[in-house]
Design an enzyme around this catalytic site. Structure first.
Site, PDB file in Angstrom:
ATOM      1  N   SER A 120      -5.795 -16.632  42.252  1.00 16.30           N
ATOM      2  CA  SER A 120      -5.821 -18.090  42.320  1.00 16.30           C
ATOM      3  C   SER A 120      -7.228 -18.621  42.124  1.00 16.30           C
ATOM      4  O   SER A 120      -8.211 -17.977  42.523  1.00 16.30           O
ATOM      5  CB  SER A 120      -5.288 -18.553  43.682  1.00 16.30           C
ATOM      6  OG  SER A 120      -5.528 -19.931  43.887  1.00 16.30           O
ATOM      7  N   TYR A 125      -5.128 -18.996  52.478  1.00 16.48           N
ATOM      8  CA  TYR A 125      -4.474 -18.676  51.207  1.00 16.48           C
ATOM      9  C   TYR A 125      -5.483 -18.082  50.231  1.00 16.48           C
ATOM     10  O   TYR A 125      -5.244 -17.035  49.622  1.00 16.48           O
ATOM     11  CB  TYR A 125      -3.841 -19.936  50.616  1.00 16.48           C
ATOM     12  CG  TYR A 125      -3.335 -19.748  49.205  1.00 16.48           C
ATOM     13  CD1 TYR A 125      -2.237 -18.939  48.939  1.00 16.48           C
ATOM     14  CD2 TYR A 125      -3.969 -20.368  48.125  1.00 16.48           C
ATOM     15  CE1 TYR A 125      -1.778 -18.751  47.638  1.00 16.48           C
ATOM     16  CE2 TYR A 125      -3.515 -20.195  46.830  1.00 16.48           C
ATOM     17  CZ  TYR A 125      -2.420 -19.375  46.593  1.00 16.48           C
ATOM     18  OH  TYR A 125      -1.975 -19.186  45.312  1.00 16.48           O
TER      19      TYR A 125
END
Length: 340
Positions: A127, A152
């Protein structure tokens, strides 16, 4: 070839499965169909996939160690495209433990399956959030990513580290893809475009963080999938020497590659768009002016994302082609057709 696609009922996985099957490959798709967002949307994607010749779906959780191990042993996959994860920066602020099973244990079960069955290439989703506190733009895979600002993001950085370990110890070829703000038809309801569209059509105000002073490297789904399809054919070999003929070392080489068969790429548009311009494109596509609720910056958010995509372009020849106005219009067309 035979492929495993994890997160097959998810946004990106849905399109990757379609492309693989269209090319004549056999695909096993797995998904745990959790309720992080509307399960009916996931089931609708699956309904599109299940009739496809060459595709088989199994409901399976990544954290099911025995189940994942048995799947790998029985199927003997050639390649794995690992897209399943617990997504969401903001959700990780309130539900941090949800990320341990899916993103940490789950990634490890996939790595173990690849190691034990000699999978020829593992491509996995990282990501853009790993860039964290970085301020130098565009974000480059040669930059340090040691300061994530959400769990995350930390879990995705951990995935890259775990993958490098397996590439080094067991010679498992791994490629991580740092996705930059993916949007388009069949997208996730927790993403801004989906939430904005739903609210505007309902006559409700949209929440705009940092008073709209944000920009994102919005990347249309077709460009993402094209990048995934091309890079899965570029299997990392390990960097014995650098471009000058010197032995690769962590001190002199890029963090994006290694002496092991390991690589990391940005996969984005390479063209950040101001959030307010993105909203203007959505208003034009809907033919409705949004009611706007300006909000302060949220914890875990970053002010800007901007991908240096040269590495992926050099490796694959792929350059993103869909701009925001066109991409948003395509999403709105799908949204209206799907939700009436």
């Amino acid at each position: 070839m035979k492929y495993l696609v994890t997160g097959a009922a998810g946004f990106i996985g849905f399109f990757v499965v379609q492309r693989l099957v269209a090319q004549g490959h056999n695909v096993i798709g797995i998904d745990n169909l959790n309720d992080y967002y509307d399960v009916n949307l996931k089931l609708a994607r699956l309904a599109e996939l299940k009739p496809l010749a060459g595709f088989t779906f199994m409901q399976l959780d990544l954290a099911d160690r025995e189940g994942i191990a048995a799947l790998f042993e029985s199927q003997q996959f050639d390649r794995v495209i690992h897209l399943a994860a617990q997504a969401g920066v903001r959700y990780s602020l309130d539900n941090p433990l949800a990320y341990a099973d899916s993103n940490l244990v789950g990634h490890l079960t996939i790595l173990e399956g690849c190691r034990n069955t000699q999978v020829k290439h593992l491509v996995y989703a990282s990501s853009s959030s790993v860039y964290g506190l970085n301020t130098k733009t565009p974000f480059s895979t040669s930059d340090s990513v040691d300061h994530p600002i959400s769990l995350y993001a930390a879990s995705k950085k951990a995935n890259e580290l775990m993958s490098h370990t397996y590439s080094h110890l067991y010679q498992v070829p791994t490629t991580g893809l740092r996705f930059f703000t993916v949007y388009g038809p069949w997208g996730r309801p927790d993403m801004a475009l989906f939430k904005f569209t739903k609210a505007i059509l309902a006559g409700e105000a949209i929440d705009i963080y940092n008073n709209g002073k944000l920009s994102r490297d919005f990347t249309y789904i077709d460009d993402i999938v094209e990048g995934v399809m091309r890079i899965q054919n570029v299997i990392p070999q390990g960097k014995g020497v650098d471009a000058q003929g010197n032995a690769w070392t962590p001190e002199t080489g890029s963090p994006a590659n290694s002496s092991a068969p390991y690589a990391v790429y940005n996969i984005g548009n390479g063209n950040p768009v101001k959030l307010m311009d993105f909203i203007t494109a959505l208003e034009a596509a809907l033919g409705v002016e949004a009611k706007k609720n300006f909000m302060p910056m949220q914890p875990g958010d970053v002010y800007q994302t901007y991908a240096d995509t040269q590495g992926l372009e050099t490796a694959t020849g792929h350059t993103p082609a869909v701009g925001v106005k066109e991409g948003v219009a395509r999403f709105v067309e799908w949204y209206k057709a799907f939700y009436g």
